[in-house]
Design a protein around this motif. Structure first.
Motif, PDB file in Angstrom:
ATOM      1  N   GLU A 135       0.824  -1.207   0.000  1.00 15.91           N
ATOM      2  CA  GLU A 135       0.000   0.000   0.000  1.00 15.91           C
ATOM      3  C   GLU A 135       0.858   1.257   0.000  1.00 15.91           C
ATOM      4  OE1 GLU A 135      -3.021   2.666  -0.177  1.00 15.91           O
ATOM      5  OE2 GLU A 135      -2.978   0.532  -0.671  1.00 15.91           O
ATOM      6  N   LEU A 136       1.943   1.271   0.754  1.00 14.21           N
ATOM      7  CA  LEU A 136       2.772   2.481   0.759  1.00 14.21           C
ATOM      8  C   LEU A 136       3.406   2.699  -0.611  1.00 14.21           C
ATOM      9  CD1 LEU A 136       6.189   2.271   1.039  1.00 14.21           C
ATOM     10  CD2 LEU A 136       5.540   1.152   3.153  1.00 14.21           C
ATOM     11  N   LEU A 137       3.749   1.610  -1.306  1.00 15.24           N
ATOM     12  CA  LEU A 137       4.325   1.754  -2.643  1.00 15.24           C
ATOM     13  C   LEU A 137       3.277   2.239  -3.646  1.00 15.24           C
ATOM     14  CD1 LEU A 137       6.731  -1.297  -2.794  1.00 15.24           C
ATOM     15  CD2 LEU A 137       7.373   1.112  -3.018  1.00 15.24           C
ATOM     16  N   ARG A 138       2.034   1.786  -3.501  1.00 14.90           N
ATOM     17  CA  ARG A 138       0.972   2.306  -4.383  1.00 14.90           C
ATOM     18  C   ARG A 138       0.798   3.803  -4.168  1.00 14.90           C
ATOM     19  NH1 ARG A 138      -1.843  -2.260  -2.316  1.00 14.90           N
ATOM     20  NH2 ARG A 138      -1.821  -4.024  -3.768  1.00 14.90           N
ATOM     21  N   GLN A 139       0.792   4.228  -2.910  1.00 12.60           N
ATOM     22  CA  GLN A 139       0.623   5.658  -2.635  1.00 12.60           C
ATOM     23  C   GLN A 139       1.815   6.458  -3.143  1.00 12.60           C
ATOM     24  OE1 GLN A 139      -0.687   6.686   1.339  1.00 12.60           O
ATOM     25  NE2 GLN A 139      -2.042   4.917   1.459  1.00 12.60           N
ATOM     26  N   TYR A 140       2.998   5.910  -3.002  1.00 13.53           N
ATOM     27  CA  TYR A 140       4.182   6.602  -3.511  1.00 13.53           C
ATOM     28  C   TYR A 140       4.119   6.723  -5.039  1.00 13.53           C
ATOM     29  CZ  TYR A 140       9.048   7.664  -4.575  1.00 13.53           C
ATOM     30  OH  TYR A 140      10.195   8.245  -5.070  1.00 13.53           O
ATOM     31  N   ALA A 141       3.693   5.643  -5.710  1.00 13.78           N
ATOM     32  CA  ALA A 141       3.556   5.690  -7.170  1.00 13.78           C
ATOM     33  C   ALA A 141       2.492   6.703  -7.585  1.00 13.78           C
ATOM     34  CB  ALA A 141       3.218   4.306  -7.708  1.00 13.78           C
ATOM     35  N   ASP A 213      12.394  11.027  -8.158  1.00 13.08           N
ATOM     36  CA  ASP A 213      12.919   9.821  -7.531  1.00 13.08           C
ATOM     37  C   ASP A 213      13.480  10.207  -6.167  1.00 13.08           C
ATOM     38  OD1 ASP A 213      14.231   7.481  -6.760  1.00 13.08           O
ATOM     39  OD2 ASP A 213      15.899   7.784  -8.153  1.00 13.08           O
ATOM     40  N   HIS A 214      12.922   9.639  -5.117  1.00 17.17           N
ATOM     41  CA  HIS A 214      13.400   9.922  -3.767  1.00 17.17           C
ATOM     42  C   HIS A 214      14.846   9.477  -3.610  1.00 17.17           C
ATOM     43  CE1 HIS A 214      13.966   9.406   0.580  1.00 17.17           C
ATOM     44  NE2 HIS A 214      12.922  10.186   0.780  1.00 17.17           N
ATOM     45  N   ALA A 215      15.180   8.306  -4.172  1.00 20.91           N
ATOM     46  CA  ALA A 215      16.529   7.731  -4.222  1.00 20.91           C
ATOM     47  C   ALA A 215      16.972   7.058  -2.924  1.00 20.91           C
ATOM     48  CB  ALA A 215      17.583   8.759  -4.655  1.00 20.91           C
ATOM     49  N   ASP A 216      16.178   7.183  -1.845  1.00 19.95           N
ATOM     50  CA  ASP A 216      16.558   6.505  -0.592  1.00 19.95           C
ATOM     51  C   ASP A 216      15.317   6.232   0.249  1.00 19.95           C
ATOM     52  OD1 ASP A 216      18.309   5.349   1.243  1.00 19.95           O
ATOM     53  OD2 ASP A 216      18.606   7.211   2.338  1.00 19.95           O
ATOM     54  N   LEU A 217      14.283   5.685  -0.379  1.00 21.47           N
ATOM     55  CA  LEU A 217      12.987   5.531   0.291  1.00 21.47           C
ATOM     56  C   LEU A 217      12.963   4.239   1.105  1.00 21.47           C
ATOM     57  CD1 LEU A 217      10.184   6.740   0.698  1.00 21.47           C
ATOM     58  CD2 LEU A 217       9.409   5.390  -1.269  1.00 21.47           C
ATOM     59  N   PHE A 223       6.433   8.548   7.167  1.00 19.28           N
ATOM     60  CA  PHE A 223       5.597   8.511   8.356  1.00 19.28           C
ATOM     61  C   PHE A 223       4.322   7.723   8.073  1.00 19.28           C
ATOM     62  CE2 PHE A 223       7.876  12.617   8.829  1.00 19.28           C
ATOM     63  CZ  PHE A 223       8.495  12.374  10.048  1.00 19.28           C
ATOM     64  N   HIS A 224       3.767   7.206   9.139  1.00 19.80           N
ATOM     65  CA  HIS A 224       2.476   6.507   9.066  1.00 19.80           C
ATOM     66  C   HIS A 224       1.540   7.192  10.063  1.00 19.80           C
ATOM     67  CE1 HIS A 224      -0.288   3.390   8.110  1.00 19.80           C
ATOM     68  NE2 HIS A 224      -0.171   2.725   9.250  1.00 19.80           N
ATOM     69  N   PRO A 225       1.061   8.394   9.720  1.00 21.98           N
ATOM     70  CA  PRO A 225       0.345   9.210  10.701  1.00 21.98           C
ATOM     71  C   PRO A 225      -1.030   8.686  11.076  1.00 21.98           C
ATOM     72  CG  PRO A 225       0.272  10.254   8.545  1.00 21.98           C
ATOM     73  CD  PRO A 225       1.184   9.066   8.418  1.00 21.98           C
ATOM     74  N   GLU A 226      -1.632   7.878  10.206  1.00 21.69           N
ATOM     75  CA  GLU A 226      -2.965   7.333  10.485  1.00 21.69           C
ATOM     76  C   GLU A 226      -3.163   6.093   9.632  1.00 21.69           C
ATOM     77  OE1 GLU A 226      -5.792   9.938   7.573  1.00 21.69           O
ATOM     78  OE2 GLU A 226      -4.892  11.014   9.258  1.00 21.69           O
ATOM     79  N   THR A 231       3.156   9.446   4.628  1.00 22.08           N
ATOM     80  CA  THR A 231       3.726  10.687   4.125  1.00 22.08           C
ATOM     81  C   THR A 231       5.238  10.495   3.993  1.00 22.08           C
ATOM     82  OG1 THR A 231       3.810  11.580   6.393  1.00 22.08           O
ATOM     83  CG2 THR A 231       1.939  12.206   5.033  1.00 22.08           C
ATOM     84  N   PHE A 232       5.787  11.056   2.934  1.00 23.30           N
ATOM     85  CA  PHE A 232       7.174  10.831   2.552  1.00 23.30           C
ATOM     86  C   PHE A 232       7.985  12.106   2.815  1.00 23.30           C
ATOM     87  CE2 PHE A 232       4.191   8.475  -0.097  1.00 23.30           C
ATOM     88  CZ  PHE A 232       4.579   7.168   0.187  1.00 23.30           C
ATOM     89  N   PHE A 233       9.218  11.924   3.289  1.00 26.01           N
ATOM     90  CA  PHE A 233      10.030  13.091   3.627  1.00 26.01           C
ATOM     91  C   PHE A 233      11.500  12.778   3.375  1.00 26.01           C
ATOM     92  CE2 PHE A 233      10.350  10.530   7.405  1.00 26.01           C
ATOM     93  CZ  PHE A 233      11.548  10.876   8.014  1.00 26.01           C
ATOM     94  N   ASP A 234      12.358  13.747   3.703  1.00 30.76           N
ATOM     95  CA  ASP A 234      13.811  13.652   3.542  1.00 30.76           C
ATOM     96  C   ASP A 234      14.180  13.520   2.066  1.00 30.76           C
ATOM     97  OD1 ASP A 234      16.474  13.539   3.997  1.00 30.76           O
ATOM     98  OD2 ASP A 234      16.421  11.871   5.414  1.00 30.76           O
ATOM     99  N   TRP A 235      14.102  14.654   1.364  1.00 29.61           N
ATOM    100  CA  TRP A 235      14.278  14.684  -0.087  1.00 29.61           C
ATOM    101  C   TRP A 235      15.676  15.135  -0.514  1.00 29.61           C
ATOM    102  CZ3 TRP A 235      10.535  12.423  -2.795  1.00 29.61           C
ATOM    103  CH2 TRP A 235       9.269  12.285  -2.190  1.00 29.61           C
ATOM    104  N   GLY A 236      16.648  15.076   0.380  1.00 30.24           N
ATOM    105  CA  GLY A 236      17.972  15.584   0.061  1.00 30.24           C
ATOM    106  C   GLY A 236      18.734  14.793  -0.988  1.00 30.24           C
ATOM    107  N   ASP A 237      18.352  13.527  -1.199  1.00 26.05           N
ATOM    108  CA  ASP A 237      19.009  12.711  -2.222  1.00 26.05           C
ATOM    109  C   ASP A 237      18.214  12.650  -3.522  1.00 26.05           C
ATOM    110  OD1 ASP A 237      21.003  12.093  -0.428  1.00 26.05           O
ATOM    111  OD2 ASP A 237      20.111  10.200   0.204  1.00 26.05           O
ATOM    112  N   ALA A 238      17.120  13.382  -3.605  1.00 21.86           N
ATOM    113  CA  ALA A 238      16.189  13.244  -4.721  1.00 21.86           C
ATOM    114  C   ALA A 238      16.809  13.678  -6.046  1.00 21.86           C
ATOM    115  CB  ALA A 238      14.934  14.065  -4.459  1.00 21.86           C
ATOM    116  N   THR A 239      16.277  13.102  -7.125  1.00 18.43           N
ATOM    117  CA  THR A 239      16.655  13.476  -8.481  1.00 18.43           C
ATOM    118  C   THR A 239      15.407  13.512  -9.354  1.00 18.43           C
ATOM    119  OG1 THR A 239      17.033  11.191  -9.217  1.00 18.43           O
ATOM    120  CG2 THR A 239      18.919  12.365  -8.276  1.00 18.43           C
TER     121      THR A 239
END
Length: 340
Positions: A135-141, A213-217, A223-226, A231-239
């Protein structure tokens, strides 16, 4: 917030790391900026800071009166785009990311609210099956698909361009500047280059649009707030790259928990949102195979995003040498067959 506020420092394995935090003028400016940003939201700091120093970031947990703590982050120049990217993502895909309280794009500073429970914490508290990772991968996609129209805007924020047609140049640059590759490994990678050119051309030809591309997911980057929401964070490696490059890290981390047989299941869950574009399952799976290999370039590049060396330094130090070794290992993953 005064510069005499109490804090504790965690340097992890990087005891010789030098960051801007050690500079009194920088620290004073950063703490004043945090105080002003909090005041703009009617908030104030309350208590000592916990500061985590790494070669690639300064991260401080700031307790706040009457509500959960907030987080100050400072990026080095190579990932200084993160604050501006985070703010833009909060406008474009607000359900999937954190909305920053403040961003100073010029200085690479951001102030973020607490995001709730880390997915990693959930995994430690109770048994979680592979369906949760699906499910988290579907939401990320879904998020990546929503960001396709914003790809050019993302690049304008300074996010590195690692699209397939750029990957051969990135490969050459990484090989040339890496100091940790052994001669035999460097020769193996040199011999791989013609195949890499073919992979890049084939991946681009399959027609899946570029995205973020987050590059380090991994499980510590979301986070799994509910229930049912991530929710996805830490985008410093993104491309800006082929979106399927994101799958590698997440699937590997899940395989460590459930075994390698889970990878094909996660791949297909990730691909579900991409099936609406008229491409066959075979074409999408082939794109995953290619992106799986080529994603190594994004990880190898990310290890170079460090704070500049201290003035007068004549060597990168043990931290720099260690990170060069990590980059070399990522490059060698180009030689591995996809696990599907």
């Amino acid at each position: 917030m005064r510069d005499d506020v109490a804090w504790t420092v965690d340097r992890g394995r990087y005891e010789d790391t030098v960051t801007p935090w050690e500079q009194e003028s920088w620290r004073t400016a950063a703490l004043a900026w945090v105080a002003d940003a909090l005041a703009a939201h009617g908030l104030r700091a309350a208590g000592p800071l916990r500061v985590r120093l790494r070669p690639w970031s300064v991260l401080a947990r700031v307790p706040v009166a009457g509500r959960p703590a907030v987080w100050f982050k400072a990026n080095p120049p190579a990932s200084g785009f993160e604050g501006a990217l985070t703010a833009a993502l909060a406008r474009w895909v607000p359900r999937h990311v954190l909305a920053p309280l403040a961003v100073d794009a010029d200085r690479g500073w951001s102030l973020l609210p607490d995001g709730g429970a880390l997915f990693r914490d959930l995994l430690e508290r109770r048994a979680v099956g592979p369906e949760t990772w699906e499910e988290l991968l579907r939401q990320y996609a879904d998020m990546q698909r929503a960001l396709v129209p914003h790809t050019r805007d993302i690049a304008r924020l300074g996010v590195p361009d690692a699209r397939p047609d750029r990957m051969p140049r990135i490969f050459d640059e990484l090989i040339a500047r890496n100091t940790a590759l052994r001669p035999a490994d460097r020769s193996r990678l040199d011999r791989l280059r013609p195949r890499l050119l073919d992979w890049c051309a084939e991946l681009a030809g399959l027609g899946v649009p570029d995205s973020l591309d987050h590059a380090d997911l991994h499980d510590g980057q979301l986070f799994h707030p509910e229930p049912g929401r991530y929710t996805f964070f830490d985008w410093g490696d993104a491309t800006v790259s082929h979106p399927f490059c994101s799958l590698h890290v997440t699937a590997r981390r899940a395989a460590e928990r459930y075994g390698p047989a889970v990878m094909a299941r996660l791949r297909d869950a990730y691909l579900e949102p991409w099936t609406d574009d008229g491409r066959t399952t075979g074409e999408l799976r082939r794109a995953v195979d290619l992106a799986w290999r080529l994603s190594a370039l994004g990880r190898a590049r990310a290890w170079g995003g460090l704070f500049p060396a201290a003035p007068g330094a004549t060597a990168p130090g043990t931290a720099g040498a260690s990170l060069s070794g990590h980059s070399a290992r990522s490059l060698l993953e180009l030689l591995d067959e996809p696990p599907f």
